[in-house]
Scaffold this motif. Structure first.
Motif, short mmCIF file in Angstrom:
data_model
loop_
_atom_site.label_atom_id
_atom_site.label_comp_id
_atom_site.label_asym_id
_atom_site.label_seq_id
_atom_site.Cartn_x
_atom_site.Cartn_y
_atom_site.Cartn_z
N THR A 1 -5.75 -3.72 -7.13
CA THR A 1 -6.27 -3.43 -8.47
C THR A 1 -5.92 -4.50 -9.47
OG1 THR A 1 -4.32 -2.10 -8.90
CG2 THR A 1 -6.29 -0.92 -8.17
N LYS A 2 -4.78 -5.13 -9.29
CA LYS A 2 -4.37 -6.11 -10.30
C LYS A 2 -3.48 -7.18 -9.66
CE LYS A 2 -1.86 -6.36 -14.60
NZ LYS A 2 -0.67 -5.77 -15.17
N VAL A 3 -3.63 -8.42 -10.08
CA VAL A 3 -2.79 -9.51 -9.55
C VAL A 3 -2.25 -10.35 -10.70
CG1 VAL A 3 -2.74 -11.59 -8.15
CG2 VAL A 3 -4.06 -9.62 -7.38
N VAL B 1 1.41 -8.08 -7.10
CA VAL B 1 0.16 -7.39 -6.79
C VAL B 1 0.31 -5.89 -7.02
CG1 VAL B 1 -1.48 -6.93 -4.95
CG2 VAL B 1 -0.30 -9.13 -5.05
N LYS B 2 -0.69 -5.32 -7.66
CA LYS B 2 -0.72 -3.85 -7.78
C LYS B 2 -1.76 -3.35 -6.80
CE LYS B 2 0.00 -0.26 -10.90
NZ LYS B 2 1.05 -0.11 -11.88
N PRO C 1 1.61 4.00 -11.80
CA PRO C 1 1.73 2.97 -12.84
C PRO C 1 3.14 2.41 -12.97
CG PRO C 1 0.68 4.98 -13.68
CD PRO C 1 1.08 5.28 -12.30
N ASN C 2 4.15 3.20 -12.69
CA ASN C 2 5.51 2.70 -12.86
C ASN C 2 6.09 2.05 -11.62
OD1 ASN C 2 5.59 3.43 -15.50
ND2 ASN C 2 6.47 5.46 -15.10
N ASP C 3 5.39 2.12 -10.54
CA ASP C 3 5.89 1.50 -9.31
C ASP C 3 6.02 -0.01 -9.49
OD1 ASP C 3 4.48 3.45 -6.56
OD2 ASP C 3 6.23 3.74 -7.88
N PRO C 4 7.03 -0.58 -8.87
CA PRO C 4 7.15 -2.05 -8.99
C PRO C 4 5.99 -2.74 -8.29
CG PRO C 4 8.77 -1.17 -7.45
CD PRO C 4 8.10 0.01 -8.07
N LEU C 5 5.68 -3.92 -8.76
CA LEU C 5 4.60 -4.69 -8.16
C LEU C 5 5.06 -5.27 -6.83
CD1 LEU C 5 3.49 -6.55 -11.39
CD2 LEU C 5 2.49 -4.48 -10.40
#
Ligand code: ADP
Ligand code: ZN
Ligand code: MG
Length: 635
Positions: A64-66, A77-78, A84-88
């Protein structure tokens, strides 16, 4: 004159310095870990992902997000389904990642590139600051410890305690063949090898195997080498520690080190325990300034306890080395402790030759080099000096791009060791002139005096150690062989030694004499004193006022300071010493004055060519004397 017999001894670094270095190292290591560890703490990666896996996941639409971090070369990287609060998730990147951007664009993934260079620079500063603080803290701690070292063993820092400071060598690889020139010591120690190898032979007949052997001798004579050779010959492990390492600033460390050492030794028996510089711990107790050094006494007591604590047949033999047996605590020398004492002396001519042969084994010497000559030229050299000499010669040979060591390199190496490194010649003409007169004064007297050893060379090329120039003698082989130094030889030597000062005073006048002769005057005083007090060569007659010191002063050794005579006799000795010196000085001045023209000529020549070899010098003197000058009047 600068004698060619003085040698320099190297000192080990002090324990304080070592401890400080250790602290700094530890501080540095800690700072390094923090520096490496910091980014990881900030963002803990979950399941690691490789670069190719990331590309696959992008294609599969699971990303979803880099965030691309150029500085750290990672992509954070997500993933699909992450809270949402998980580490990348961190993905290590390659040097260049063009396809990543392409695919991110193609798959319409939200991405962000942030060069965090600023961030890492800041981190670097923080880490450096941290290191700085740690170092300061470490230093403060050391300072506190050393000013407050009476705090009891509990306060000693544990890192000082736990570190074993002794070394163990399972195989020393040194054999008796590697030790040369000290045959008597070797013979005595041969027996120790048998104790270790075949103890039954002794215990069967009820003999108690000695526990301790004390090796006594000046530095560099091969004491450590001998101890290693015993271990090597017997094929047993070699434990070693230096006495100075026992005595640290941390109270209680010394004693615990002794315990550790003996514990290890017992586990590895049969073995050799070698204590170097035992005088550092083993000094007479209760003699220190201000009530003695508690720490040292505790260490010594522990050592004595340990030595008493094991039976002679456990197979541990303790070898200690010192050059100051006179300061040792008498408890150390009692039976059952260091009851065997072996003298390891400076080698004589034969010994030097043997040692040179040992160290020449692995060197390429030109066939024209005669080790006999080298041995003759090096009285007063220890085994270590001789080893160093051949090594220096080898280094010079390599530097000069030669294939083998020639006599020239050996000569230069001897000068280097005995006198110092050559420096660039002086430009200051007044000073140079003064030095030239001083050295010519010596050189001329060496040549004119009948009983003096001849001149080898005279030079005004300066050497390191504040030496402006020197006149060097060739050694008289017969004299060194027989060891028979005659009274006339000694008187001529004194006269010659005063030749430098005599020339200065004759030429420049009393007010212009320099401090350059201080070494000469010292040597004169020592030799004249020996003549009076040991050899009975004065009006005081045939009395030995002082016991034999460790050697002749003219071989570069000191006098024993003990005096066993009255004030009155002391005054008489001083008078005799002065009389000898004054008489010789008068003669030196007379010779310089009578040969003033020759002196001037030689000085001009020395100033011009900077070095005059003995042969050339004698030729000039002989040439001058033929004209009828009174050069042979000297008796
Ligand atoms: P010490 O312990 O008496 O101060 P070392 O045993 O440490 O002297 O000697 C230093 C080095 O000098 C040795 O490693 C060896 O190379 C050389 N050396 C000293 N004495 C001898 C000797 N008698 N025979 C051969 N080499 C020697
Ligand atoms: Zn001099
Ligand atoms: Mg040693």
């Amino acid at each position: 004159m600068k004698g060619s017999l003085t040698k320099a001894t190297a000192r080990r670094t002090s324990p304080t310095k070592t401890a400080a270095t250790k602290m700094v190292m530890i501080g540095w290591a800690i700072a390094q870990t923090i520096m490496i560890g910091t980014p990881a703490i900030a963002q803990t990666p979950r399941d690691p992902l490789s670069y190719s896996q990331l590309l696959k996941k992008i294609d599969a639409g699971e990303v979803t997000k880099v965030e691309i971090d150029e500085a750290q070369k990672v992509a954070r990287v997500k993933l699909e389904g992450q809270k949402p609060n998980d580490p990348l998730v961190e993905v290590p990147l390659l040097e260049r990642n063009p396809e990543l951007i392409e695919r991110l664009r193609a798959n319409k993934v939200n991405f962000d590139s942030q060069p965090t260079a600023d961030n890492s620079a800041l981190m670097g500063i923080v880490a450096n600051l941290l290191l700085f603080v740690l170092v300061i803290a470490g230093l403060l701690m050391i300072l506190r410890r050393s000013t407050n070292s009476s705090g009891g063993p509990g306060q000693a820092m544990s890192f000082g305690k736990s570190r074993a400071r002794f070394q163990m060598e399972a195989k020393t690889g040194v054999m008796f063949d590697d030790v040369a020139g000290i045959e008597e010591a070797k013979e005595e120690l041969q027996e120790v090898v048998t104790f270790l190898k075949k103890p039954e032979r002794f215990t069967a007949v009820g003999a108690r195997i000695p526990k301790g052997v004390l090796l006594i001798g000046p530095p560099g004579t091969g004491k450590t080498l001998l101890a290693k050779a015993i271990a090597g010959e017997a094929g047993v492990p070699f434990f070693s520690i230096s006495g100075s390492e026992f005595v640290e600033m941390f109270v209680g460390v010394g004693a615990s080190r002794v315990r550790d050492l003996f514990k290890k030794a017992k586990e590895n028996a049969p073995c050799i325990v070698f204590i170097d510089e035992i005088d550092a711990v083993g000094r007479q107790r209760g003699t220190g300034i201000g009530g003695g050094n508690d720490e040292r006494e505790q260490t010594l007591n522990q050592l004595l306890t340990e030595m008493d604590g094991f039976e002679g047949n456990t197979g541990i033999i303790i070898i200690a080395a010192t050059n100051r047996p006179d300061v040792l605590d008498s408890a150390l020398l009692r039976p059952g402790r260091f009851d065997r004492q072996v003298q390891v002396d400076l080698p004589n001519y034969k010994g030097r030759l043997r040692i040179l042969e040992v160290h020449a084994r692995n060197k390429k010497l030109s066939s024209e080099v005669s080790l006999e000559t080298v041995a003759r030229r090096t009285p007063g050299f220890s085994g270590a000096d001789l080893a160093n000499l051949l090594n220096e010669a080898a280094i010079l040979t390599a530097r000069r791009r030669k294939d083998e060591i020639t006599a020239l390199e050996i000569d230069d190496a001897i000068d280097r060791i005995t006198i110092g490194l050559t420096l660039t010649p002086l430009l200051d003409s007044k000073k140079k002139r003064l030095i030239a007169y001083h050295e010519i004064g010596h050189a001329l007297l060496m040549t004119l005096l009948k009983n003096s050893d001849p001149l080898n060379k005279v030079t005004i090329i300066p050497r390191s150690g504040g030496i402006g120039g020197f006149a060097q003698q060739a050694f008289n082989e017969d004299m060194i062989d027989s060891g028979l130094y005659t009274r006339s030889w000694m008187t001529d030597r004194i006269t010659m030694s005063l030749g430098g000062r005599a020339a200065e005073e004759e030429i420049f006048g009393e007010s212009e004499v320099t401090a350059g002769a201080s070494g000469d005057i010292r040597a004169v005083a020592d030799l004249a004193r020996e003549m009076v007090t040991r050899y009975g060569m004065s009006d005081l007659g045939l009395i030995a006022l002082e016991g034999s010191s460790s050697g002749e002063v003219f071989l570069g050794r000191g006098l024993s300071p003990r005096s066993e005579y009255s004030e009155e006799v002391a005054t008489q000795i001083d008078e005799q010493v002065r009389a000898i010196a004054m008489q010789c000085y008068a003669q030196a001045r007379l010779l310089i004055r009578e040969n003033r023209a020759l002196v001037d000529r030689l000085v001009e020549m020395l100033l011009e060519q900077e070095t005059i070899e003995g042969e050339q010098f004698r030729a000039i003197v002989a040439d001058y004397c033929e004209v009828g000058q009174p050069a042979n009047v000297v008796g």
